[in-house]
Design an enzyme around this catalytic site. Sequence first.
Site, PDB file in Angstrom:
ATOM      1  N   LYS A   7     -49.545  95.585 -15.776  1.00 52.51           N
ATOM      2  CA  LYS A   7     -50.874  95.738 -16.384  1.00 52.51           C
ATOM      3  C   LYS A   7     -51.958  95.689 -15.316  1.00 52.51           C
ATOM      4  CE  LYS A   7     -49.677  93.488 -20.789  1.00 52.51           C
ATOM      5  NZ  LYS A   7     -49.983  92.332 -21.668  1.00 52.51           N
ATOM      6  N   LYS A  55     -53.131  89.865 -28.861  1.00 52.28           N
ATOM      7  CA  LYS A  55     -53.601  88.490 -28.685  1.00 52.28           C
ATOM      8  C   LYS A  55     -54.923  88.463 -27.924  1.00 52.28           C
ATOM      9  CE  LYS A  55     -50.957  85.040 -27.633  1.00 52.28           C
ATOM     10  NZ  LYS A  55     -49.933  84.191 -26.981  1.00 52.28           N
ATOM     11  N   HIS A  96     -18.321 106.249 -30.769  1.00 53.78           N
ATOM     12  CA  HIS A  96     -18.110 107.650 -30.405  1.00 53.78           C
ATOM     13  C   HIS A  96     -18.952 108.045 -29.195  1.00 53.78           C
ATOM     14  CE1 HIS A  96     -15.745 108.544 -34.045  1.00 53.78           C
ATOM     15  NE2 HIS A  96     -16.498 107.590 -34.574  1.00 53.78           N
ATOM     16  N   GLU A 109     -37.009  89.634 -21.366  1.00 52.32           N
ATOM     17  CA  GLU A 109     -38.356  89.205 -20.998  1.00 52.32           C
ATOM     18  C   GLU A 109     -38.406  87.688 -20.841  1.00 52.32           C
ATOM     19  OE1 GLU A 109     -42.096  91.417 -22.265  1.00 52.32           O
ATOM     20  OE2 GLU A 109     -42.279  89.578 -23.462  1.00 52.32           O
ATOM     21  N   GLU A 160     -53.007  99.667 -23.861  1.00 53.04           N
ATOM     22  CA  GLU A 160     -52.333 100.632 -24.726  1.00 53.04           C
ATOM     23  C   GLU A 160     -52.845 100.524 -26.170  1.00 53.04           C
ATOM     24  OE1 GLU A 160     -49.072  99.240 -21.751  1.00 53.04           O
ATOM     25  OE2 GLU A 160     -50.840  98.409 -22.756  1.00 53.04           O
ATOM     26  N   GLY A 204     -45.502  86.508 -27.538  1.00 48.64           N
ATOM     27  CA  GLY A 204     -45.403  87.773 -28.257  1.00 48.64           C
ATOM     28  C   GLY A 204     -44.040  88.016 -28.861  1.00 48.64           C
ATOM     29  N   ARG A 205     -42.981  87.705 -28.122  1.00 46.44           N
ATOM     30  CA  ARG A 205     -41.628  87.985 -28.621  1.00 46.44           C
ATOM     31  C   ARG A 205     -41.165  86.966 -29.657  1.00 46.44           C
ATOM     32  NH1 ARG A 205     -42.220  86.715 -23.478  1.00 46.44           N
ATOM     33  NH2 ARG A 205     -41.087  85.023 -22.440  1.00 46.44           N
TER      34      ARG A 205
END
Length: 530
Positions: free
Chosen positions: A519, A210, A388, A357, A216, A271-272
Amino acid sequence: MTRFIRPEHLPAWHQLHELAQQGQAPLRELLEDKQRHAKLQFNAAGLSLDASHQRVDADVMQALHGLAQESGVMAHAQAMFRGEAINSTEQRAVLHVALRGSEQAEPPWGQEISTAVSTELNRYCSFAEQLRGGDCKGFGAERITDVVNLGIGGSDLGPRMATEALSHLDAVWTQPLVRLHYVSNVDAWSLATTLAPLQASRTLFVVQSKSFTTQETMTLFASARRWLLDAGCPQADLHLHLAAVTAKPALAQSQGISSERCFRVWDWVGGRYSVWSAIGLPLTVAIGREAYLQMLQGAHAMDKHFLQAPAADNMPLTLALLGVWNRNFLGASTHHVAPYHSALGKLVAFLQQQDMESNGKRVHTDGSDCKVATAPVLWGGLGNDGQHAYFQLIHQGSQTVPVDFIGVRHGHAGLPLAAEHQRVVLLHMQAQAKALALGRPPEETLAALLAEGLSLSEAKRLTPHRSFPGNIPSSTLWMDSLTPYNLGALIALYEHKVFCQAAIWGINAFDQWGVELGKAMALEIESRAG
């Protein structure tokens, strides 16, 4: 919107506390009611929810609905759909619902936003179809065969999860002209292993950020550019191998991405919640325009249900209220999600961001400290594998772990015995829900061990180890098949569940300052090192 009142000051909260203190009948007893399944069955947008294995009775459900009303949950929802700035710390609207469209001539968020959404949707869907059709060429006029998505968080989790979930579609199987790859981890190994089998002349990168400053993603972008140049791509042809999704198109264009391949995402899209926006470009490349639009339609159908269904029938609201009951009144600090379909292998990671978040907050919207527990730790994975491994803790551990089972009635695998595989998968899912609810008390365990031929002394010795407390709450979500429409509805269901819980807890579900702090610290350390 209703005036904020701390949740623990609401009458329904006190009523629920008293009900929890009194205790309810165990699930073994509750499930003897032949009408219980019908009473706790919910349907919406192609999904069904069976909540009969939750530790609730009529009194608890009535008090939970009272809590929703006193918290003004639906008033908050209406405010969101109207485009009010419900993200109070950033003074932003929250309008991912607008990305799914509206049947109204005058949508609540306004025609201007609808027009902008429609225009951008057409732009990135058209570009996706050009890629799928082989019309996009790289340097040397070779057709683009591989698309690599560079993004992190919401710019990766949603598209990646949905791409994997819908990889069985005919449009994917029959048109493998373009392969999708996702890189989110800035660790060089992640990018290197992705690029190793690819040809630079046939590869396009989608850079998703954005701000177009995410460290990153920008580090990955720099390496991708260098890889292209080192493979012989002329500087003048780099734009043929790049596209961007951003709220800062000018910044993207200044770094060599053409305006035609810059796609917009707005600041009112978190974002999510962004898989419905141009962030969904790589997904659209993977599954095609038509399937992507069907996914939007499924989410829109859940939106309509959420806004219009009465509280007693409202699936997202019900899922949220059950979570509040388990978290705040039964003391469950974690929540487990167990999909029973291998294509949903990335769903839990996606839902972790969605839930934790959003609601991993410790202050109310007015800045005061929360005195009630907020988001539980959400975890899980594919149910058959988990049985398992960590299901041991859920069955016999020292803490209560509520579970969401997610089942798909009909699979799509092309094996001759696929139906038998599916039967076994669902058999185990239903058995787990039953075992968690009923458990096995010591007297039944002793009888079972004696029936196996053990001596009385040996049976008594093993009884404590092989007994199960049961009474562990779970919900089961069903879809007939894993279609784009149903997946869209499932994602929207969880979005609205998280929203409802935030409204009840009185927290802002739409900022993420905990992410931003990390950040800022990274940049500070970097500046000092320099």
